[in-house]
Design a protein around this motif. Structure first.
Motif, mmCIF file in Angstrom:
data_model
loop_
_atom_site.group_PDB
_atom_site.id
_atom_site.type_symbol
_atom_site.label_atom_id
_atom_site.label_comp_id
_atom_site.label_asym_id
_atom_site.label_seq_id
_atom_site.Cartn_x
_atom_site.Cartn_y
_atom_site.Cartn_z
ATOM 1 N N HIS A 60 0.861 -1.180 0.000
ATOM 2 C CA HIS A 60 0.000 0.000 0.000
ATOM 3 C C HIS A 60 0.894 1.225 0.000
ATOM 4 O O HIS A 60 1.764 1.353 0.848
ATOM 5 C CB HIS A 60 -0.882 -0.025 1.244
ATOM 6 C CG HIS A 60 -1.735 1.181 1.404
ATOM 7 N ND1 HIS A 60 -2.957 1.311 0.784
ATOM 8 C CD2 HIS A 60 -1.556 2.319 2.098
ATOM 9 C CE1 HIS A 60 -3.481 2.471 1.096
ATOM 10 N NE2 HIS A 60 -2.646 3.103 1.891
ATOM 11 N N SER A 116 -2.010 6.095 -8.003
ATOM 12 C CA SER A 116 -2.598 7.264 -7.356
ATOM 13 C C SER A 116 -1.526 8.196 -6.809
ATOM 14 O O SER A 116 -1.805 9.017 -5.944
ATOM 15 C CB SER A 116 -3.526 6.833 -6.231
ATOM 16 O OG SER A 116 -2.792 6.210 -5.223
ATOM 17 N N ALA A 150 -9.534 -0.858 -6.061
ATOM 18 C CA ALA A 150 -9.292 -0.176 -4.789
ATOM 19 C C ALA A 150 -7.856 -0.373 -4.338
ATOM 20 O O ALA A 150 -7.234 0.534 -3.783
ATOM 21 C CB ALA A 150 -10.253 -0.699 -3.734
ATOM 22 N N LEU A 162 -5.537 1.772 -6.587
ATOM 23 C CA LEU A 162 -5.608 3.206 -6.312
ATOM 24 C C LEU A 162 -5.307 3.526 -4.855
ATOM 25 O O LEU A 162 -5.469 4.665 -4.435
ATOM 26 C CB LEU A 162 -6.984 3.744 -6.701
ATOM 27 C CG LEU A 162 -7.252 3.670 -8.195
ATOM 28 C CD1 LEU A 162 -8.698 3.948 -8.478
ATOM 29 C CD2 LEU A 162 -6.399 4.669 -8.941
ATOM 30 N N ASN A 163 -4.912 2.532 -4.062
ATOM 31 C CA ASN A 163 -4.474 2.729 -2.676
ATOM 32 C C ASN A 163 -5.543 3.388 -1.819
ATOM 33 O O ASN A 163 -5.264 4.313 -1.062
ATOM 34 C CB ASN A 163 -3.191 3.562 -2.631
ATOM 35 C CG ASN A 163 -2.047 2.885 -3.334
ATOM 36 O OD1 ASN A 163 -1.700 1.769 -2.997
ATOM 37 N ND2 ASN A 163 -1.498 3.517 -4.337
ATOM 38 N N ALA A 164 -6.788 2.919 -1.951
ATOM 39 C CA ALA A 164 -7.856 3.480 -1.134
ATOM 40 C C ALA A 164 -7.711 3.009 0.307
ATOM 41 O O ALA A 164 -7.110 1.973 0.577
ATOM 42 C CB ALA A 164 -9.212 3.057 -1.680
ATOM 43 N N PHE A 212 -7.090 12.110 1.452
ATOM 44 C CA PHE A 212 -6.002 12.348 0.494
ATOM 45 C C PHE A 212 -5.671 11.079 -0.280
ATOM 46 O O PHE A 212 -5.429 11.117 -1.485
ATOM 47 C CB PHE A 212 -4.789 12.828 1.295
ATOM 48 C CG PHE A 212 -3.596 13.180 0.480
ATOM 49 C CD1 PHE A 212 -3.508 14.400 -0.124
ATOM 50 C CD2 PHE A 212 -2.564 12.280 0.329
ATOM 51 C CE1 PHE A 212 -2.405 14.724 -0.869
ATOM 52 C CE2 PHE A 212 -1.471 12.593 -0.407
ATOM 53 C CZ PHE A 212 -1.386 13.821 -1.014
ATOM 54 N N SER A 213 -5.683 9.918 0.415
ATOM 55 C CA SER A 213 -5.401 8.660 -0.278
ATOM 56 C C SER A 213 -6.550 8.242 -1.177
ATOM 57 O O SER A 213 -6.356 7.497 -2.123
ATOM 58 C CB SER A 213 -5.161 7.543 0.733
ATOM 59 O OG SER A 213 -4.051 7.831 1.502
ATOM 60 N N VAL A 256 -8.475 10.174 -3.042
ATOM 61 C CA VAL A 256 -8.804 11.074 -4.144
ATOM 62 C C VAL A 256 -8.813 10.333 -5.474
ATOM 63 O O VAL A 256 -9.741 10.470 -6.272
ATOM 64 C CB VAL A 256 -7.812 12.249 -4.181
ATOM 65 C CG1 VAL A 256 -8.016 13.065 -5.432
ATOM 66 C CG2 VAL A 256 -7.985 13.117 -2.979
ATOM 67 N N GLY A 257 -7.787 9.492 -5.692
ATOM 68 C CA GLY A 257 -7.718 8.759 -6.947
ATOM 69 C C GLY A 257 -8.936 7.876 -7.153
ATOM 70 O O GLY A 257 -9.536 7.847 -8.234
#
Lengths: 177, 114, 362
Positions: free
Chosen positions: B25, B75, C209, C212-214, C328-329, C331-332
């Motif tokens: 992550h 991202s 997810a 995109l590092n949610a 912030f994480s 946003v993508g």
């Protein structure tokens, strides 16, 4: 026909704008709308449309990116309108005063009628401030219904033409009921 | 915390070969102003053992062009654009004016003002 | 090719609490592209923390980053400074910090659920949820002294002890709140008209997810096992208090609602365990050491993983403070999720992200 000036005091619609605060005052405004504090008993509804609202509730200090939006929202509201600042940062800048992207309090950009103190301001204080704003709204309604009359007679030049150069400066307000 | 030193030339390939999207992550990218140099850091943690934090770091001059890792970490553009604006760095593909307005101070987190 | 229209949402909008601008490109009713402008609320707190304020004041300033999760920010900043000054805090202070973070999570999740209900067009459920949320606000006020900005964590511990009558008050009020949350759970789970707006809307797959590092409920609803409470036993011992990670698989608005409601039950259990096993002792350990070196700390805020990085140089003022907020994480992922959904669902999707822009922009 409706008597608009009679009903405006009974159902003022509020518009909420966050100018860059921390959300603390915003959720207290949301709590005001909820059943425990229930601001709707004063006939107030939170509306998203500036063209239908009478009271502007502002939270947070003005940042460099929101200042144009703030002035634009204020300009789109019809007269008469009352501006209420919620929280110490909207009033003066608060803890954020002097940070590099902060312009300061809301009153540097638009005229403010009521200041509500506190970080974050409690729902009781917000209701108190909005009720004060209702009185100001009534005064402004009366003010706006006065007719404007020219106090001085127009200056007539030698050739019979009217000199209009100083006319805007000579406008004064006279009460005719 | 594992600290892995890298260089401007190698950082894209290092992170590209390290980062697997279903194992790691990406937390954030950070940069510090050390006076004469800039220290850039990338933080990752593992999904399986999240206590295991990996930090890639490098030191460079403030005029160097820092490569983007957006090719391998999808991202990363948000963090890169923000750091580029706040410290006045030259990062590849960073969006100008992402954070600051036209009359905000330039590179506010730098110690010596530009 | 069909004609495309650009529809702006924000900066001022009825469904947004904060200034946030989405530019949605639509084809007929379907959103095909989205663009976000997030930094309306950028104030420069990171810079002020390393120039204007001493390190002892930083937790109080950082609390003003966000009014919803101010205790998470304050605790993270206090912890990172404790790491730099090498201070060990008393166990009672750790438990009290966890108590307030969990109470804060209850009020934040209920606010988000209310907001989703309102933006899905279910005004009555909004009112009901906000009424039940007042219990948690009253509890936070009786524990910390203020309804929103708590200033509870200081460097070295907490600044107020828990009185026995307040502890009894928490137990009675939570006993009243639990059946109400169960009633809300039933409505959110089974209401047919709400499911039309929530089920299958704004879905994200587990793979996307992860790519995109949610973080936070957004990621956990898609099945990504990421929760900081699972791993930081050294700073805050969540696991011994009955923490359990809530996961779902669908990744849509409905799954996010379910994850948030089930996390409320976990929060109730943790609070019960804290009150039953609160250790005796001091509440703060104030030392005069100056911060030195660098450290990072991660805390699970209501919206996800919060990270603070700090660096000290043996003076009264920190050298660098970096805050990574949960939104912030996300946003993508937030921009990606819009694609393929109906424009009419956009307010409900935005509310289900639970975005906190004042955290993101700082």
């Amino acid at each position: 026909m409706f008597e608009l000036k009679k009903f405006r005091k009974k159902s003022p619609w509020i518009l909420h704008f966050n100018a860059g605060g921390c959300n603390g005052c915003d959720i207290e405004i949301l709590a005001c709308l909820a059943p425990k504090y229930d601001i709707e008993r004063f006939g107030m509804i939170n509306t998203g449309n500036p063209k239908q609202s009478d009271i502007l509730l502002i939270t947070g200090p003005v940042t460099k990116r929101t200042r144009e939006r703030l002035v634009e929202v204020y300009n789109q509201m019809p007269e008469p309108k009352v501006v209420v600042c919620c929280g110490s940062c909207a009033s003066t800048g608060g803890i954020f005063r002097g940070m590099y992207n902060i312009e300061g309090g809301v009153d540097q950009f638009i005229p403010v009628d009521v200041y509500v103190a506190g970080c974050a301001c409690r729902p009781e204080q917000i209701i108190d401030g909005v009720v004060v704003a209702l009185g100001i709204l009534e005064e402004k309604t009366k003010e706006i219904e006065k007719t404007i009359k020219l106090a001085n007679k127009p200056v007539v030049e030698e050739d019979g033409q009217v000199n209009r150069r100083n006319m805007p400066a000579e406008l004064t307000y006279e009460t005719t009921v | 915390m594992n600290k892995i030193e890298t260089t401007l030339e190698k950082v894209s390939s290092d992170i590209g070969s390290f980062y697997k999207y279903d194992q790691h992550h990406f937390i954030v990218m950070n940069a510090n102003d050390l006076g004469d140099k800039i220290e850039v850091q990338w933080f990752f943690h593992d999904y399986a053992d999240a206590k295991n934090i990996t930090m890639f770091w490098l030191q460079c001059a403030d005029t160097d062009r820092i490569p983007s890792i957006n090719g391998s970490v999808a991202s990363a553009w948000v963090a890169e654009s923000e750091i580029a604006d706040l410290l006045g760095l030259d990062i590849e593909n960073a969006i100008a004016g992402f954070v600051l307005e036209h009359d905000s101070p330039i590179a506010p987190l730098r110690k010596k003002k530009k | 090719m069909k004609q495309q229209f650009e529809i702006p949402v924000g900066a001022q909008h009825i469904s947004l609490l904060e200034p946030l601008h989405f530019k949605l490109t639509t084809e007929n009713e379907t959103i095909v592209d989205a663009d976000a402008n997030l930094y309306y609320v950028h104030r420069g707190i990171e810079n002020a923390c390393v120039t204007k304020f001493k390190y002892r004041q930083v937790p109080l300033v950082v609390g003003r980053v966000c009014g919803l999760c101010s205790v998470s920010h304050g605790t993270a900043a206090a912890q990172v400074i404790e790491k730099l000054t090498k201070v060990e805090i008393p166990l009672r202070a750790k438990y009290l910090r966890m108590l307030v973070i969990e109470l804060d999570r209850i009020h934040s999740h209920l606010l988000c659920l209310a907001h989703v209900a309102e933006n899905s067009g279910f005004e009555a459920l909004f009112m009901q949820t906000m009424r039940d949320r007042e219990y948690s606000m009253e509890l936070l006020e009786s524990v910390c002294g203020n309804r929103v900005q708590y200033d509870y964590s200081i460097v070295g511990g907490v600044n107020r002890d828990l009185r026995p009558d307040v502890a009894a008050d928490i137990k009675t009020k939570l006993a009243l709140l639990k059946p109400r949350v169960q009633a809300l759970h039933e409505v959110f789970e089974t209401n047919w008209s709400l499911s039309l707006k929530n089920k299958g809307v704004g879905a994200i797959s587990k793979e996307l997810a992860m790519k995109l590092n949610a973080v936070g409920p957004l990621a956990r609803a898609a099945g990504v096992p990421i929760d900081v409470r699972n791993e930081t036993e050294d700073l805050l011992p969540w696991k011994e208090l009955g923490f359990e990670m809530i996961l779902d698989t669908a990744g849509d608005v409905y799954a996010r609602n379910m994850v948030r409601i089930k996390e409320l039950y976990v929060a109730f259990r943790i609070i019960d365990n804290i009150l039953n096993g609160l250790p005796e002792g001091d509440i703060a350990n104030i030392s005069k050491a100056l911060p030195e070196g660098e450290a990072i700390v991660r805390v699970e805020a209501p919206r996800g993983e919060l990270m603070h990085y700090a660096r000290g140089n043996k003076t009264n003022v920190l050298e660098r403070l970096k805050i990574k907020a949960p939104t912030f994480s996300n946003v993508g992922a937030m921009v990606e999720i819009f694609k393929g959904n109906q424009y009419a669902s956009a307010p409900a999707i935005i509310a289900s992200y639970d975005p906190c822009l004042s955290c993101t922009a700082r």
